[in-house]
Design an enzyme around this catalytic site. Structure first.
Site, PDB file in Angstrom:
ATOM      1  N   GLN A   9       0.801  -1.239  -0.187  1.00 33.43           N
ATOM      2  CA  GLN A   9       0.061  -0.009   0.051  1.00 33.43           C
ATOM      3  C   GLN A   9       1.174   1.445  -0.069  1.00 33.43           C
ATOM      4  O   GLN A   9       1.176   1.814   0.914  1.00 33.43           O
ATOM      5  CB  GLN A   9      -0.785   0.118   1.170  1.00 33.43           C
ATOM      6  CG  GLN A   9      -1.945   0.885   1.273  1.00 33.43           C
ATOM      7  CD  GLN A   9      -3.126   0.987   0.389  1.00 33.43           C
ATOM      8  OE1 GLN A   9      -3.593  -0.104   0.115  1.00 33.43           O
ATOM      9  NE2 GLN A   9      -3.413   1.783  -0.366  1.00 33.43           N
ATOM     10  N   PHE A  10       1.529   1.649  -1.189  1.00 35.10           N
ATOM     11  CA  PHE A  10       2.208   2.828  -1.292  1.00 35.10           C
ATOM     12  C   PHE A  10       1.715   4.100  -0.994  1.00 35.10           C
ATOM     13  O   PHE A  10       2.186   5.049  -0.432  1.00 35.10           O
ATOM     14  CB  PHE A  10       2.842   3.032  -2.530  1.00 35.10           C
ATOM     15  CG  PHE A  10       1.909   3.593  -3.646  1.00 35.10           C
ATOM     16  CD1 PHE A  10       2.003   5.043  -3.892  1.00 35.10           C
ATOM     17  CD2 PHE A  10       0.959   2.682  -4.440  1.00 35.10           C
ATOM     18  CE1 PHE A  10       0.993   5.326  -4.896  1.00 35.10           C
ATOM     19  CE2 PHE A  10       0.108   3.289  -5.185  1.00 35.10           C
ATOM     20  CZ  PHE A  10       0.344   4.659  -5.509  1.00 35.10           C
ATOM     21  N   THR A  11       0.149   4.148  -0.961  1.00 32.02           N
ATOM     22  CA  THR A  11      -0.329   5.430  -0.301  1.00 32.02           C
ATOM     23  C   THR A  11      -0.529   5.534   0.910  1.00 32.02           C
ATOM     24  O   THR A  11      -0.959   6.718   1.292  1.00 32.02           O
ATOM     25  CB  THR A  11      -2.175   5.237  -1.205  1.00 32.02           C
ATOM     26  OG1 THR A  11      -2.749   4.309  -0.233  1.00 32.02           O
ATOM     27  CG2 THR A  11      -2.085   4.947  -2.530  1.00 32.02           C
TER      28      THR A  11
END
Length: 143
Positions: free
Chosen positions: A76-78
């Protein structure tokens, strides 16, 4: 490295209509969204895995290790979104795939090494994540 952990009664990840990872525990399990930044390394991945495996957020103040609860790991890079300026998030703090993918994999492997039953999403894919948050309980961890 940041991990957003949710206590769940079920969770699944689908890519292109196919389920690539799912947990449906007898009681409770954990869904771990994992974000990686530029300064992260294997040591941080292993320490966070240990922390989550022993984090007492299941019923009766028990941990996943106490209950042998399954864990679904989703990249989950966000989690590293910067919304300080304007209306469009900046992703500059998120590590590039070449760094992030092996560290998310190392995190999942560290959990397996501790005895966890681990399922994963598909790194870099457009994923649909379904979950039933139990509680709700959601905790952010960062090293």
């Amino acid at each position: 490295m940041r991990v957003l952990v949710q206590r769940v009664s079920s969770a699944a990840v689908t890519v292109d209509g196919q389920v690539v990872g799912a947990i449906r525990p007898e009681g409770q399990g954990l869904l771990a969204f994992v974000g990686v930044t530029h300064r992260d390394d294997i040591d941080k991945a292993q320490r966070l895995a240990e922390k989550i495996w022993n984090l007492r957020i299941l019923d009766d103040e028990r941990s996943a290790s106490d209950r042998n609860a399954p864990i679904l790991v989703v990249s989950q890079f966000t989690l590293y979104a910067d919304t300080a300026k304007g209306r469009r998030p900046s992703w500059n703090a998120a590590a590039p795939s070449a760094l992030a993918e092996p560290l998310v994999a190392a995190f999942a492997e560290a959990l397996r090494g501790l005895g966890a039953h681990v399922q994963t999403g598909s790194f870099g894919a457009h994923m649909q994540v379904e979950l039933v948050n139990d509680g709700p309980v959601t905790v952010m961890l960062e090293l």
